[in-house]
Design a protein around this motif. Structure first.
Motif, PDB file in Angstrom:
ATOM      1  N   ARG A   1     104.788  80.765 -29.436  1.00 32.78           N
ATOM      2  CA  ARG A   1     104.208  82.016 -29.884  1.00 32.78           C
ATOM      3  C   ARG A   1     102.594  81.837 -30.052  1.00 32.78           C
ATOM      4  O   ARG A   1     102.108  80.477 -30.178  1.00 32.78           O
ATOM      5  CB  ARG A   1     104.536  82.098 -31.272  1.00 32.78           C
TER       6      ARG A   1
ATOM      7  N   GLU B   1     101.354  86.242 -33.699  1.00 33.84           N
ATOM      8  CA  GLU B   1     102.924  86.614 -33.271  1.00 33.84           C
ATOM      9  C   GLU B   1     103.652  86.607 -34.167  1.00 33.84           C
ATOM     10  O   GLU B   1     104.445  85.331 -34.169  1.00 33.84           O
ATOM     11  CB  GLU B   1     103.049  86.173 -31.826  1.00 33.84           C
TER      12      GLU B   1
ATOM     13  N   SER C   1     101.862  80.515 -35.066  1.00 35.74           N
ATOM     14  CA  SER C   1     101.788  80.269 -33.745  1.00 35.74           C
ATOM     15  C   SER C   1     102.411  79.092 -33.398  1.00 35.74           C
ATOM     16  O   SER C   1     103.077  78.100 -34.785  1.00 35.74           O
ATOM     17  CB  SER C   1     100.315  80.090 -33.328  1.00 35.74           C
TER      18      SER C   1
END
Lengths: 330, 99
Positions: free
Chosen positions: A277, A281, A273
């Motif tokens: 993001r 993801e 992340s």
């Protein structure tokens, strides 16, 4: 009945469906608890076969390995405990329960029928042409990092579910260790000499099969859960043939094994992340590497956890008599 | 749903297993049998999900229910292990109390 003429396999499906329903009834009506567990094992295997017919090979693998295999081992182990160390003979008769009144049985049957009817309406009420999420999944497969849709859903699109699943496994081990802490030391299940020979032959094959299932999961049916169950079977063989005896000193490593899956999963999810993001993801370029890394650790965690669930109590130092453990636990 | 397909046959089988398991779990007097009945019930529910995910060939099934059921199978085995630990403990306590 033109459908049967078009597709002769439907006759097989009908027979299999009848056998499955019959085994479910048999498991609940047969008197002997050992026969009940055997009926349940056969039931699980036939259910897996039915799921293969429904084009769900991943689920069938998981069902036959975990739903029937590991669960069957857990049930047999518990039965052996209830019967004082052996599977034959009768259980130490539980206190005779008062027979259930006929009125209660009737109400139960009506309620069960209503719940089943509700489930049936929910299923039959879906319009025949309805599609689920297969189209969005197929559209997003390119960014998932793997080629197999079920693995993509489990480890990428709905990875949060899978992380929570690891937490549930961890919680189960904590519950079992706590509950068994004060319990008397039960006789450990062990295999005879013939089975030790079997273990020597089967262990390498099972380890290779587990590794293969894990690797192939990226592009074909298989994956971490099926591989973890196969490796758990390896661990069960090792435990029952007394090649390895858990000792108190190994608890730190064992705990690490239980936690590793959820921990690595969560760390990877958070590490990807940032920079626009969200958690889970994965960057598409590294998605396959990350997914395989998570799956490998999760596989080991699942195998260790399932084996610990089978073994039961936490390995405490042998020098401490069980009465002292009981005092400490309370 | 007028055509006889794999999904119809196995969906009905799943419903039957769900009902049998639920009725068995409500009526069982033995703890181990009640647990097995609950397991049957959960397999029945998974059965309906898998049947609902089925699509007539050449279309492929919906993978999301498949993933849900795999998660469900692992969660069920965890719950079973916890329940069996409780059953063993209760049995130990009861036999100790009877002595």
């Amino acid at each position: 009945m033109t459908a049967l003429a078009d597709n002769p396999l439907l006759a097989f499906d009908l027979l299999l469906a009848l056998a499955i329903a019959g085994l479910a009834v048999a498991a609940l009506t047969v008197r002997d608890a050992f026969a009940m567990i055997v009926a349940f094992l056969v039931f699980g295997t036939l259910v897996a076969l039915a799921w293969v017919r429904l084009v769900a090979p991943d689920v069938a693998l998981a069902e036959v390995a975990v739903g029937a295999g590991v669960t069957g081992a857990l049930l047999l182990r518990a039965l052996a405990h209830l019967r004082g160390g052996s599977l034959s003979g009768r259980a130490a008769a539980p206190r005779a329960a008062a027979p259930t009144p006929a009125g209660t049985l009737g109400v139960n049957a009506v309620l069960a029928a209503l719940a089943t009817l509700a489930l049936g309406l929910a299923w039959l009420g879906t319009s025949p042409g309805a599609t689920g999420l297969e189209t969005p999944v197929a559209a997003a497969m390119g960014q998932s990092g793997v080629e197999h849709a079920v693995t993509a859903v489990l480890l990428n699109f709905r990875a949060y579910d899978t992380l929570m699943e690891m937490v549930v496994l961890l919680a189960a081990v904590i519950v079992v260790w706590q509950v068994e802490r004060g319990a008397a030391d039960a006789p450990r299940p062990a295999m005879g000499e013939i089975y030790q020979g079997f273990a020597r032959v089967a262990l390498p094959v099972a380890v290779v099969a587990g590794g293969y299932l894990l690797w192939i999961g990226a592009e074909a049916p298989g994956g971490a859960f099926q591989a973890g169950a196969v490796l758990a079977a390896v661990a069960l063989l090792i435990l029952m043939s007394r090649i390895y005896r858990p000792r108190a000193a190994h608890r730190l490593v064992l705990r690490g094994g239980f936690v590793a899956g959820a921990a690595v999963f969560a760390v990877v999810a958070l590490a990807v992340s940032g920079a626009g993001r969200v958690a889970f993801e994965y960057p598409p370029a590294h998605a396959k590497t990350l997914i395989l890394l998570i799956e490998a650790v999760v596989t080991i965690s699942i195998a260790a956890t399932l084996a610990a669930l089978f073994y039961g109590r936490e390995p405490l130092s042998a020098a401490v008599p069980s009465s002292a453990n009981r005092g400490k636990a309370q | 749903m007028t055509d006889l397909t794999e999904a119809t046959i196995y969906g009905l089988a799943g419903l039957a297993v769900f009902g049998i398991g639920l009725a068995g779990a409500l009526g069982a007097t033995d703890r181990l049998r009640r647990l097995v009945a609950l397991k049957l019930c959960s397999v029945g529910a998974a059965f309906v999900l898998i049947a609902a995910a089925w699509r007539a060939a050449p279309a492929t099934p919906d993978p999301v229910p498949h993933a849900l059921v795999i998660t469900g199978i692992v969660v069920t085995v965890s719950a079973t292990a916890a329940a069996l630990a409780l059953i063993r403990r209760l049995h130990t306590l009861e036999t100790a109390a009877d002595d």
